[in-house]
Write an enzyme that holds these catalytic residues in place. Structure first.
Site, PDB file in Angstrom:
ATOM      1  N   CYS A  72       0.831  -1.206   0.000  1.00  0.00           N
ATOM      2  CA  CYS A  72       0.000   0.000   0.000  1.00  0.00           C
ATOM      3  C   CYS A  72       0.861   1.249   0.000  1.00  0.00           C
ATOM      4  CB  CYS A  72      -0.907   0.000   1.228  1.00  0.00           C
ATOM      5  SG  CYS A  72      -1.955   1.461   1.348  1.00  0.00           S
ATOM      6  N   CYS A  78      -1.091   6.087   7.007  1.00  0.00           N
ATOM      7  CA  CYS A  78      -2.366   5.544   7.487  1.00  0.00           C
ATOM      8  C   CYS A  78      -2.128   4.632   8.682  1.00  0.00           C
ATOM      9  CB  CYS A  78      -3.046   4.765   6.354  1.00  0.00           C
ATOM     10  SG  CYS A  78      -4.520   3.851   6.870  1.00  0.00           S
ATOM     11  N   CYS A 160      -7.254   1.162  -0.541  1.00  0.00           N
ATOM     12  CA  CYS A 160      -6.901   0.406   0.668  1.00  0.00           C
ATOM     13  C   CYS A 160      -6.750  -1.052   0.294  1.00  0.00           C
ATOM     14  CB  CYS A 160      -7.971   0.576   1.745  1.00  0.00           C
ATOM     15  SG  CYS A 160      -7.630  -0.370   3.250  1.00  0.00           S
ATOM     16  N   GLN A 268     -16.949 -10.996  13.182  1.00  0.00           N
ATOM     17  CA  GLN A 268     -15.527 -11.045  12.859  1.00  0.00           C
ATOM     18  C   GLN A 268     -15.264 -10.337  11.522  1.00  0.00           C
ATOM     19  OE1 GLN A 268     -13.373 -11.819  14.919  1.00  0.00           O
ATOM     20  NE2 GLN A 268     -14.086 -13.418  16.285  1.00  0.00           N
ATOM     21  N   ASN A 302     -22.276 -17.041  16.954  1.00  0.00           N
ATOM     22  CA  ASN A 302     -21.255 -17.487  15.992  1.00  0.00           C
ATOM     23  C   ASN A 302     -20.740 -18.888  16.300  1.00  0.00           C
ATOM     24  OD1 ASN A 302     -19.415 -16.872  13.736  1.00  0.00           O
ATOM     25  ND2 ASN A 302     -17.799 -16.851  15.289  1.00  0.00           N
ATOM     26  N   GLU A 318     -24.782 -14.087  27.370  1.00  0.00           N
ATOM     27  CA  GLU A 318     -24.264 -12.799  26.909  1.00  0.00           C
ATOM     28  C   GLU A 318     -24.825 -11.709  27.805  1.00  0.00           C
ATOM     29  OE1 GLU A 318     -22.310 -10.185  25.541  1.00  0.00           O
ATOM     30  OE2 GLU A 318     -22.042 -11.798  24.089  1.00  0.00           O
ATOM     31  N   ASN A 346     -24.449 -10.588  33.343  1.00  0.00           N
ATOM     32  CA  ASN A 346     -23.173  -9.883  33.285  1.00  0.00           C
ATOM     33  C   ASN A 346     -22.041 -10.856  33.628  1.00  0.00           C
ATOM     34  OD1 ASN A 346     -20.963  -8.233  33.446  1.00  0.00           O
ATOM     35  ND2 ASN A 346     -21.893  -6.747  34.838  1.00  0.00           N
ATOM     36  N   ASP A 367     -15.496 -16.780  24.630  1.00  0.00           N
ATOM     37  CA  ASP A 367     -15.044 -15.850  23.586  1.00  0.00           C
ATOM     38  C   ASP A 367     -15.257 -14.412  24.059  1.00  0.00           C
ATOM     39  OD1 ASP A 367     -14.244 -14.692  21.209  1.00  0.00           O
ATOM     40  OD2 ASP A 367     -16.115 -15.115  20.158  1.00  0.00           O
ATOM     41  N   CYS A 400      -8.957 -12.182  21.901  1.00  0.00           N
ATOM     42  CA  CYS A 400      -8.467 -11.101  21.045  1.00  0.00           C
ATOM     43  C   CYS A 400      -7.411 -10.264  21.754  1.00  0.00           C
ATOM     44  CB  CYS A 400      -9.625 -10.219  20.574  1.00  0.00           C
ATOM     45  SG  CYS A 400     -10.584  -9.468  21.902  1.00  0.00           S
TER      46      CYS A 400
END
Length: 444
Positions: A72, A78, A160, A268, A302, A318, A346, A367, A400
């Site tokens: 790029c 960027c 991009c 995702q 998911n 969740e 929670n 997750d 993550c």
């Protein structure tokens, strides 16, 4: 000119070296942006503390064999990417090393087996993005794209390489479109979400559209095959505008799952990797047909829905009732509502008593967001005293953030009675320093 030998890499994709003390011993650490391990570089410090400095690279005197020319032309300005100057295979190896280092230095644990990394296409992979919009009056132009590095300014990017080609080709036409709208000063961002055959763009608008704006948006949608959504307040206010009916979804073909979603939902960014991630997670979870499974931080389902194609029962948990309602609807759409249920609670405040009340589960799929699952891990520790028979025999943890995974792994291994059987990276974000990973814990 200052020269420095680069020995390693940090989690922000900066080269790490050490200054030499007057007596020849190793001195202050220096983080050099743009430098790679094994290189001898010139540097210029712009931030200095007692024990470390941050610098920019001013020259390369000995180049790494893994250095490549960024694809790029806007790389370096960027802020969307930080590792295009490093071979993709080396990026994955670097992330694997970061994961191992975090597990050991933070969690004091090592995996019995490091799994082969999950990786795939390195260009055109980003199916979700938040593009900032800025009307630059002095330059007489509108900018649409990611922010510049370490800046609130929007990068002047015309293409991009990590966005799909058809979206990259739209960046300049988007500029022209927005420049022609009456709400040019009241449109701060565009949320991009791509599904199967649908490219949705959410305009965050602070003022109503004029009749002329509506004509222009509809003409653009027809020409570029875009579905416009309008968001007037928070993310939940986003609604389809033109065309007025949405079929935004992604597929998990190995499990025959169709997953409808809104463009403001968390999904995702890399659909190719997500398919591989879900398939590997379920193989590692090793679900049996007679088992009851919990999917914690389940989002839209998911993992929940693929698990439901195998297990006797799966409970998705969740913190948002809006998400669990949507997940239940997705289960119905896929004919899986008889094997799924969803609970809203929670998970950042969950206790051992809460886990016990949910009943016994054979396995957990976890997750969490970047904050990790510290309360859940503490609940599993405490469950050993309250009701050890309720501990699941296997946990698959999708992360993550390697640092919070390492912290939680330390709790699970050193206090909750699990062993870290497997760990490995998932290259969800090629050319960035983001490290996604997966770990498997087995009850001793």
């Amino acid at each position: 000119m200052n020269k420095l030998e680069i020995r390693s890499f940090d989690m922000d994709a900066r080269g790490i070296g050490h200054l030499a003390n007057e007596d020849g011993t190793q001195g202050k650490v220096v983080f050099v942006e743009g430098a790679l391990p094994g290189e001898l570089v010139g540097f210029s410090t712009y931030k200095k503390k007692t024990s470390w400095e941050v610098a920019t690279m001013t020259g390369v005197y000995r180049e790494s064999s893994q250095r490549v020319k960024p694809k790029c032309e806007f790389f370096g300005t960027c802020g969307g990417c930080s590792m295009q100057h490093l071979q993709p295979e080396a990026q994955v190896a670097m992330k694997q090393r970061i994961l191992e280092d975090n597990l050991w230095h933070i969690g004091k644990v090592k995996a019995d087996t490091m799994m082969r990394p999950i990786y795939g296409p390195t260009w055109g992979y980003r199916y979700r993005a938040r593009l900032s919009v800025r009307h630059v009056i002095k330059k007489g132009t509108v900018l649409v794209g990611f922010h510049e590095k370490k800046s609130r300014y929007v990068a002047n990017m015309e293409t991009c390489q990590i966005l799909p080609a058809h979206v990259s080709a739209m960046l300049l036409p988007l500029r022209d479109l927005i420049a022609s709208l009456s709400i040019i000063e009241a449109l701060p961002q565009i949320e991009l979400a791509i599904g199967e055959g649908v490219t949705a763009m959410v305009l965050r608008i602070m003022q109503p559209l004029s009749a002329d704006d509506e004509v222009k948006l509809k003409a653009f949608a027809d020409q570029y095959q875009v579905q416009w959504w309008l968001q007037t307040k928070g993310p939940d206010s986003a609604e389809p505008y033109y065309p007025s009916v949405s079929d935004l979804h992604y597929l998990l073909p190995e499990f025959d799952i169709k997953m409808p979603f809104k463009p403001t939902d968390f999904t995702q960014v890399n659909h190719h990797i997500n398919r591989v991630l879900v398939a590997r997670a379920l193989r590692l979870l090793d679900v049996q047909a007679n088992e009851r499974i919990a999917d914690l931080f389940c989002g839209l389902g998911n993992f929940t829905l693929p698990i439901a194609t195998i297990a006797k029962e799966v409970v998705g948990i969740e913190g948002s009732s809006a998400l669990t309602d949507r997940a239940l609807e997705n289960a119905r759409c896929n004919g899986l509502s008889d094997k799924t249920s969803f609970s809203t609670r929670n998970l950042f405040e969950i206790t051992a008593d809460d886990l016990k009340k949910l009943g016994r589960f054979d396995r957990f799929l976890i997750d969490p967001p970047r904050d990790g699952a510290m309360a859940l891990c503490q609940a599993l520790i405490d469950l050993g005293d309250v009701a050890p028979e309720f501990k699941p025999k296997r946990l698959v943890y999708v992360s993550c953030s390697p640092s919070t995974l390492a912290r939680d792994a330390g709790m699970l291994v050193n206090q909750a009675g699990y062993r870290l059987s497997y760990a490995g990276v998932v290259n969800m974000f090629p050319h960035t320093s983001h490290v996604e990973s997966m770990a498997v814990f087995d009850l001793l």
